[in-house]
Design a protein around this motif. Structure first.
Motif, short mmCIF file in Angstrom:
data_model
loop_
_atom_site.label_atom_id
_atom_site.label_comp_id
_atom_site.label_asym_id
_atom_site.label_seq_id
_atom_site.Cartn_x
_atom_site.Cartn_y
_atom_site.Cartn_z
N ILE A 69 0.85 -1.20 0.00
CA ILE A 69 0.00 0.00 0.00
C ILE A 69 0.88 1.24 0.00
CG2 ILE A 69 -1.73 1.32 1.27
CD1 ILE A 69 -2.77 -1.31 2.39
N ARG A 70 0.71 2.08 -1.01
CA ARG A 70 1.47 3.33 -1.07
C ARG A 70 0.75 4.43 -0.29
NH1 ARG A 70 2.16 5.44 -6.66
NH2 ARG A 70 0.51 4.04 -7.38
N PRO A 71 1.45 5.13 0.58
CA PRO A 71 0.82 6.23 1.33
C PRO A 71 0.25 7.29 0.37
CG PRO A 71 2.98 5.70 2.25
CD PRO A 71 2.86 4.94 0.96
N LYS A 72 -0.93 7.78 0.69
CA LYS A 72 -1.60 8.85 -0.05
C LYS A 72 -2.07 8.44 -1.45
CE LYS A 72 0.86 12.51 2.42
NZ LYS A 72 1.69 13.73 2.28
N GLN A 73 -1.98 7.14 -1.77
CA GLN A 73 -2.47 6.66 -3.06
C GLN A 73 -3.90 6.13 -2.90
OE1 GLN A 73 -1.20 6.44 -6.41
NE2 GLN A 73 -3.35 5.89 -6.65
N ASN A 74 -4.80 6.56 -3.76
CA ASN A 74 -6.16 6.03 -3.76
C ASN A 74 -6.23 4.81 -4.67
OD1 ASN A 74 -7.13 8.04 -2.06
ND2 ASN A 74 -7.55 9.42 -3.76
N TYR A 75 -7.09 3.85 -4.30
CA TYR A 75 -7.21 2.61 -5.05
C TYR A 75 -8.69 2.26 -5.29
CZ TYR A 75 -2.37 1.69 -3.52
OH TYR A 75 -1.01 1.77 -3.28
N VAL A 76 -8.90 1.38 -6.26
CA VAL A 76 -10.13 0.60 -6.31
C VAL A 76 -9.72 -0.76 -5.74
CG1 VAL A 76 -11.83 -0.56 -7.76
CG2 VAL A 76 -11.17 1.79 -8.27
N VAL A 77 -10.15 -1.03 -4.52
CA VAL A 77 -9.78 -2.27 -3.83
C VAL A 77 -10.77 -3.36 -4.21
CG1 VAL A 77 -9.30 -3.31 -1.59
CG2 VAL A 77 -8.93 -0.85 -1.92
N VAL A 78 -10.25 -4.54 -4.55
CA VAL A 78 -11.11 -5.67 -4.90
C VAL A 78 -10.70 -6.89 -4.07
CG1 VAL A 78 -11.64 -4.91 -7.25
CG2 VAL A 78 -9.58 -6.25 -6.85
N ALA A 79 -11.71 -7.68 -3.68
CA ALA A 79 -11.43 -8.87 -2.87
C ALA A 79 -12.47 -9.94 -3.16
CB ALA A 79 -11.44 -8.52 -1.38
N ASN A 80 -12.13 -11.18 -2.87
CA ASN A 80 -13.11 -12.27 -2.96
C ASN A 80 -14.12 -12.13 -1.82
OD1 ASN A 80 -10.75 -12.91 -1.32
ND2 ASN A 80 -11.64 -14.92 -1.00
N HIS A 81 -15.31 -12.68 -2.02
CA HIS A 81 -16.41 -12.49 -1.07
C HIS A 81 -16.81 -13.83 -0.47
CE1 HIS A 81 -19.40 -10.40 1.01
NE2 HIS A 81 -20.20 -10.00 0.03
N GLN A 82 -16.28 -14.13 0.73
CA GLN A 82 -16.51 -15.44 1.33
C GLN A 82 -17.71 -15.47 2.28
OE1 GLN A 82 -13.04 -17.16 3.19
NE2 GLN A 82 -12.32 -17.89 1.22
#
Length: 245
Positions: A69-82
């Motif tokens: 994770i880069r500080p001050k960087q915005n993301y579209v975070v994606v993850a599996n849904h258990q």
């Protein structure tokens, strides 16, 4: 015998405490966001609520890959849904502020839906053709507040522990907003509280944060959208047991 003792603990102690925490979290979120403190109150009360939920359940959690994770960087975070505990894992332990993109039906959940509305989470109604344009407008607003966005690309929780097909909505959003995807693997949540169950089962929960990826690195559109979705899914699957891929 242990399961019976856990049932008594959960019904008499854990669930009442969790209910009180949910109400308090809602009140703090609604009041704080109403007074103009959305940047703080849209994230931190929910983060504490999620940590408390995991502690009360008796689960332990392990997080790997925060160095990606880069500080001050915005993301579209994606993850599996258990399962239902995915929310507590991501909100409590990912370590970056974000807003959820969630199904419109969550609005109706007592307290939780109210807190989500005031926090500025993005509700999506797949039945409405205008939903995509609305989601993009809301996502741009979220980014203007220097906050990341979180999406479950599968859309719904798994019914058998295995990952389903990744929809391209998150990929299209990352491309449109020109920010990186951040894949995250969730493990243990299906064993703890799969869909259809009410009583949690204390388990070791694991979050694995993977290196970010840019949609533009996958060639020309629209083929890049499919390739990026598959790459994100492979990245997430790499930290999961084979039977969950």
């Amino acid at each position: 015998m242990l399961r019976i003792l856990y049932l008594l603990y959960f019904c008499l102690i854990a669930f009442p405490l969790f209910t009180v925490c949910t109400i308090l979290c809602t009140l703090v979120t609604v009041i704080g966001c109403s007074l103009g403190g959305r940047r703080i109150f849209a994230y931190y009360p929910g983060m504490i609520w999620s940590k408390v939920a995991i502690i009360l359940s008796g689960c332990r959690i392990k997080v790997q890959g925060r160095e990606h994770i880069r500080p001050k960087q915005n993301y579209v975070v994606v993850a599996n849904h258990q399962g239902a505990f995915d929310i507590f894992m991501m909100y409590g332990h990912l370590g970056i502020p974000f807003r959820w993109v969630m199904k419109d039906g969550i609005r109706k959940i007592p307290f939780v839906g109210l807190a989500c509305r005031y926090a500025g989470f993005i509700f999506v109604d797949d039945r409405k053709p205008s939903s995509i344009q609305y989601t993009m407008r809301q996502a741009k607003k979220v980014l203007s507040e220097n906050t990341s966005i979180f999406i479950f690309p599968e859309g719904s929780r798994t019914t058998n522990g295995r990952m389903g097909r990744f929809k391209k909505g998150a990929i299209l959003m990352a491309d449109e907003l020109d920010i990186p995807l951040l894949p995250v693997s969730i493990e243990g949540s299906y064993k703890t509280l799969p869909i259809g169950k009410v009583l949690p089962r204390p388990t070791l929960l694991k979050l694995t944060i993977h290196p970010e990826m840019k949609v533009s690195d996958f060639g020309e559109k629209p083929q890049a959208f499919v390739a990026a979705a598959e790459a994100a899914k492979r990245s997430i699957a790499s930290a999961l047991p084979l039977e969950q891929n």
